[in-house]
Design a protein around this motif. Structure first.
Motif, PDB file in Angstrom:
ATOM      1  N   ALA A  74       0.787  -1.202  -0.075  1.00  0.00           N
ATOM      2  CA  ALA A  74      -0.198  -0.450  -0.041  1.00  0.00           C
ATOM      3  C   ALA A  74       0.309   1.399  -0.490  1.00  0.00           C
ATOM      4  O   ALA A  74       0.660   1.944  -0.546  1.00  0.00           O
ATOM      5  CB  ALA A  74      -1.323   0.256   0.711  1.00  0.00           C
ATOM      6  N   LEU A  75       2.488   0.894  -0.023  1.00  0.00           N
ATOM      7  CA  LEU A  75       2.692   2.196   0.841  1.00  0.00           C
ATOM      8  C   LEU A  75       3.430   2.682  -0.670  1.00  0.00           C
ATOM      9  O   LEU A  75       3.248   4.505  -1.344  1.00  0.00           O
ATOM     10  CB  LEU A  75       4.001   1.913   1.148  1.00  0.00           C
ATOM     11  CG  LEU A  75       5.500   2.886   1.032  1.00  0.00           C
ATOM     12  CD1 LEU A  75       4.704   4.496   1.888  1.00  0.00           C
ATOM     13  CD2 LEU A  75       6.341   3.064   1.923  1.00  0.00           C
ATOM     14  N   LEU A  76       3.272   2.268  -2.042  1.00  0.00           N
ATOM     15  CA  LEU A  76       3.697   1.978  -3.123  1.00  0.00           C
ATOM     16  C   LEU A  76       2.459   2.732  -4.184  1.00  0.00           C
ATOM     17  O   LEU A  76       2.197   3.853  -4.323  1.00  0.00           O
ATOM     18  CB  LEU A  76       3.212   1.011  -4.565  1.00  0.00           C
ATOM     19  CG  LEU A  76       3.737   1.067  -5.985  1.00  0.00           C
ATOM     20  CD1 LEU A  76       4.740   1.437  -5.904  1.00  0.00           C
ATOM     21  CD2 LEU A  76       4.025  -0.101  -6.547  1.00  0.00           C
ATOM     22  N   ILE A  77       1.190   2.671  -3.287  1.00  0.00           N
ATOM     23  CA  ILE A  77       0.337   3.236  -3.685  1.00  0.00           C
ATOM     24  C   ILE A  77       0.121   4.191  -3.479  1.00  0.00           C
ATOM     25  O   ILE A  77      -0.615   5.164  -3.752  1.00  0.00           O
ATOM     26  CB  ILE A  77      -1.448   2.683  -3.507  1.00  0.00           C
ATOM     27  CG1 ILE A  77      -1.731   1.196  -3.927  1.00  0.00           C
ATOM     28  CG2 ILE A  77      -2.430   3.166  -3.355  1.00  0.00           C
ATOM     29  CD1 ILE A  77      -2.638  -0.464  -3.694  1.00  0.00           C
ATOM     30  N   LEU A  78       0.234   4.352  -1.891  1.00  0.00           N
ATOM     31  CA  LEU A  78       0.672   6.164  -1.144  1.00  0.00           C
ATOM     32  C   LEU A  78       0.889   7.250  -1.900  1.00  0.00           C
ATOM     33  O   LEU A  78       1.345   7.905  -1.873  1.00  0.00           O
ATOM     34  CB  LEU A  78       0.712   5.771   0.385  1.00  0.00           C
ATOM     35  CG  LEU A  78       0.994   7.343   1.098  1.00  0.00           C
ATOM     36  CD1 LEU A  78      -0.201   7.302   1.291  1.00  0.00           C
ATOM     37  CD2 LEU A  78       1.567   6.761   2.272  1.00  0.00           C
ATOM     38  N   VAL A  79       2.345   6.624  -2.604  1.00  0.00           N
ATOM     39  CA  VAL A  79       3.202   7.793  -3.387  1.00  0.00           C
ATOM     40  C   VAL A  79       2.512   7.865  -4.552  1.00  0.00           C
ATOM     41  O   VAL A  79       2.834   8.993  -4.615  1.00  0.00           O
ATOM     42  CB  VAL A  79       4.892   6.970  -3.345  1.00  0.00           C
ATOM     43  CG1 VAL A  79       5.903   7.607  -4.194  1.00  0.00           C
ATOM     44  CG2 VAL A  79       5.265   6.439  -1.977  1.00  0.00           C
ATOM     45  N   VAL A  80       2.088   6.943  -5.270  1.00  0.00           N
ATOM     46  CA  VAL A  80       1.341   7.197  -6.643  1.00  0.00           C
ATOM     47  C   VAL A  80       0.243   8.137  -6.875  1.00  0.00           C
ATOM     48  O   VAL A  80       0.182   9.546  -7.178  1.00  0.00           O
ATOM     49  CB  VAL A  80       1.795   5.574  -7.639  1.00  0.00           C
ATOM     50  CG1 VAL A  80       0.171   5.958  -8.673  1.00  0.00           C
ATOM     51  CG2 VAL A  80       1.947   5.343  -7.778  1.00  0.00           C
ATOM     52  N   SER A  81      -0.601   7.642  -5.489  1.00  0.00           N
ATOM     53  CA  SER A  81      -1.661   8.168  -5.440  1.00  0.00           C
ATOM     54  C   SER A  81      -1.177   9.589  -4.694  1.00  0.00           C
ATOM     55  O   SER A  81      -1.447  11.235  -4.668  1.00  0.00           O
ATOM     56  CB  SER A  81      -2.169   7.806  -3.633  1.00  0.00           C
ATOM     57  OG  SER A  81      -2.870   6.903  -4.260  1.00  0.00           O
ATOM     58  N   ILE A  82       0.229  10.304  -4.109  1.00  0.00           N
ATOM     59  CA  ILE A  82       0.660  11.596  -3.768  1.00  0.00           C
ATOM     60  C   ILE A  82       1.266  12.445  -4.307  1.00  0.00           C
ATOM     61  O   ILE A  82       0.919  13.012  -4.997  1.00  0.00           O
ATOM     62  CB  ILE A  82       1.600  11.615  -2.574  1.00  0.00           C
ATOM     63  CG1 ILE A  82       1.088  10.787  -1.333  1.00  0.00           C
ATOM     64  CG2 ILE A  82       2.990  12.849  -2.490  1.00  0.00           C
ATOM     65  CD1 ILE A  82       2.391  11.116  -0.242  1.00  0.00           C
TER      66      ILE A  82
ATOM     67  N   SER B  62      -7.190  11.542  -5.967  1.00  0.00           N
ATOM     68  CA  SER B  62      -5.866  10.659  -5.638  1.00  0.00           C
ATOM     69  C   SER B  62      -5.778  10.738  -3.666  1.00  0.00           C
ATOM     70  O   SER B  62      -5.846  10.513  -3.524  1.00  0.00           O
ATOM     71  CB  SER B  62      -4.803  11.385  -6.756  1.00  0.00           C
ATOM     72  OG  SER B  62      -5.112  11.195  -7.876  1.00  0.00           O
ATOM     73  N   GLY B  63      -6.295  12.501  -4.113  1.00  0.00           N
ATOM     74  CA  GLY B  63      -5.959  12.666  -1.978  1.00  0.00           C
ATOM     75  C   GLY B  63      -7.371  11.786  -1.623  1.00  0.00           C
ATOM     76  O   GLY B  63      -6.884  11.695  -0.191  1.00  0.00           O
ATOM     77  N   PHE B  64      -8.026  11.435  -1.919  1.00  0.00           N
ATOM     78  CA  PHE B  64      -8.828  10.742  -1.360  1.00  0.00           C
ATOM     79  C   PHE B  64      -8.446   8.842  -1.015  1.00  0.00           C
ATOM     80  O   PHE B  64      -8.193   8.817  -0.067  1.00  0.00           O
ATOM     81  CB  PHE B  64     -10.684  10.245  -1.280  1.00  0.00           C
ATOM     82  CG  PHE B  64     -11.488   9.611  -1.301  1.00  0.00           C
ATOM     83  CD1 PHE B  64     -11.950  10.495   0.172  1.00  0.00           C
ATOM     84  CD2 PHE B  64     -12.155   8.208  -1.136  1.00  0.00           C
ATOM     85  CE1 PHE B  64     -12.676   9.790   1.308  1.00  0.00           C
ATOM     86  CE2 PHE B  64     -12.935   7.832  -0.229  1.00  0.00           C
ATOM     87  CZ  PHE B  64     -13.278   8.539   1.297  1.00  0.00           C
TER      88      PHE B  64
ATOM     89  N   LEU C  58      -7.837   6.882   2.695  1.00  0.00           N
ATOM     90  CA  LEU C  58      -8.015   6.103   2.732  1.00  0.00           C
ATOM     91  C   LEU C  58      -6.434   5.012   3.116  1.00  0.00           C
ATOM     92  O   LEU C  58      -6.941   4.530   4.073  1.00  0.00           O
ATOM     93  CB  LEU C  58      -8.946   4.886   1.830  1.00  0.00           C
ATOM     94  CG  LEU C  58     -10.349   5.621   1.979  1.00  0.00           C
ATOM     95  CD1 LEU C  58     -10.906   5.702   0.208  1.00  0.00           C
ATOM     96  CD2 LEU C  58     -10.772   5.178   2.748  1.00  0.00           C
ATOM     97  N   ASP C  59      -5.802   5.172   2.460  1.00  0.00           N
ATOM     98  CA  ASP C  59      -4.410   4.665   3.057  1.00  0.00           C
ATOM     99  C   ASP C  59      -3.771   4.520   4.605  1.00  0.00           C
ATOM    100  O   ASP C  59      -3.452   4.381   4.727  1.00  0.00           O
ATOM    101  CB  ASP C  59      -3.415   4.756   1.611  1.00  0.00           C
ATOM    102  CG  ASP C  59      -2.425   3.965   1.274  1.00  0.00           C
ATOM    103  OD1 ASP C  59      -2.396   2.499   1.842  1.00  0.00           O
ATOM    104  OD2 ASP C  59      -1.166   4.118   1.183  1.00  0.00           O
TER     105      ASP C  59
END
Length: 179
Positions: free
Chosen positions: A66-74, A111-113, A117-118
């Motif tokens: 989920a850290l990868l998802i967080l970085v991509v979302s940021i 992306s912010g949402f 959630l992450d």
């Protein structure tokens, strides 16, 4: 006494056709107001989640996918947020850019949402589940449905049919009492 000069003494009124300024028309755009409100809300809830994690010393798990998802979302959140702001500023003079700015804002809000959630998942998976599922309903209604107007119109029609049926079922029935 004759009053021949009455018409000459009446004040004349001049009506000017003043259309609103470009800035006022821009600010009255409902999509801009929505974009500002959603950006503010998402920024506040993300900051609140980060402050909670800092004060309660909750680390991000570096081995978590989920850290990868967080970085991509940021990355998406920041880049689309900047593009949205630039597009909205340019839309002051060129109104056609407002629809593009609105789409960029929607992608940024999504992306912010996702970031929120992450972060909730990092705090507690149960919190993310209990908060995330109800928010998913809001997400579908507010973010995705306006992008699919035919689907949205069909859903609205079905909801209206259900309301009409519910009103019919709950309508008081008249009864005749023979005494």
């Amino acid at each position: 006494m004759t009053n021949t000069n009455v018409a000459a003494n009446k004040p004349t009124s001049t009506i000017e056709d003043e259309s609103s300024s470009l800035l006022r028309a821009w600010w009255m755009n409902k999509n801009l107001r929505y974009d500002v409100a959603m950006s503010s809300i998402i920024l506040i809830i993300n900051i609140a989640a980060i402050v909670y994690m800092i004060t309660h010393k909750i680390p991000l798990n570096k081995a978590d996918p989920a850290l990868l998802i967080l970085v991509v979302s940021i990355i998406f959140y920041v880049s689309f947020g900047i593009v949205s702001c630039i597009s909205w500023v340019m839309a002051i003079e060129n109104v056609r850019l407002a629809s593009e700015a609105y789409v960029y804002g929607r992608i940024g809000h999504t992306s912010g949402f996702g970031i929120f959630l992450d972060l909730l998942y990092s705090i507690s998976p149960h919190l993310a589940l209990h908060f995330g599922l109800p928010c998913l309903l809001w997400f579908v209604a507010a973010m995705i449905a306006p992008c699919c107007p035919y689907l949205w119109k069909g859903l609205c029609k079905r909801v209206q049919e259900l309301r009409d049926w519910w009103k019919l079922v709950n309508r008081p029935q008249s009864s005749v009492v023979i005494v």
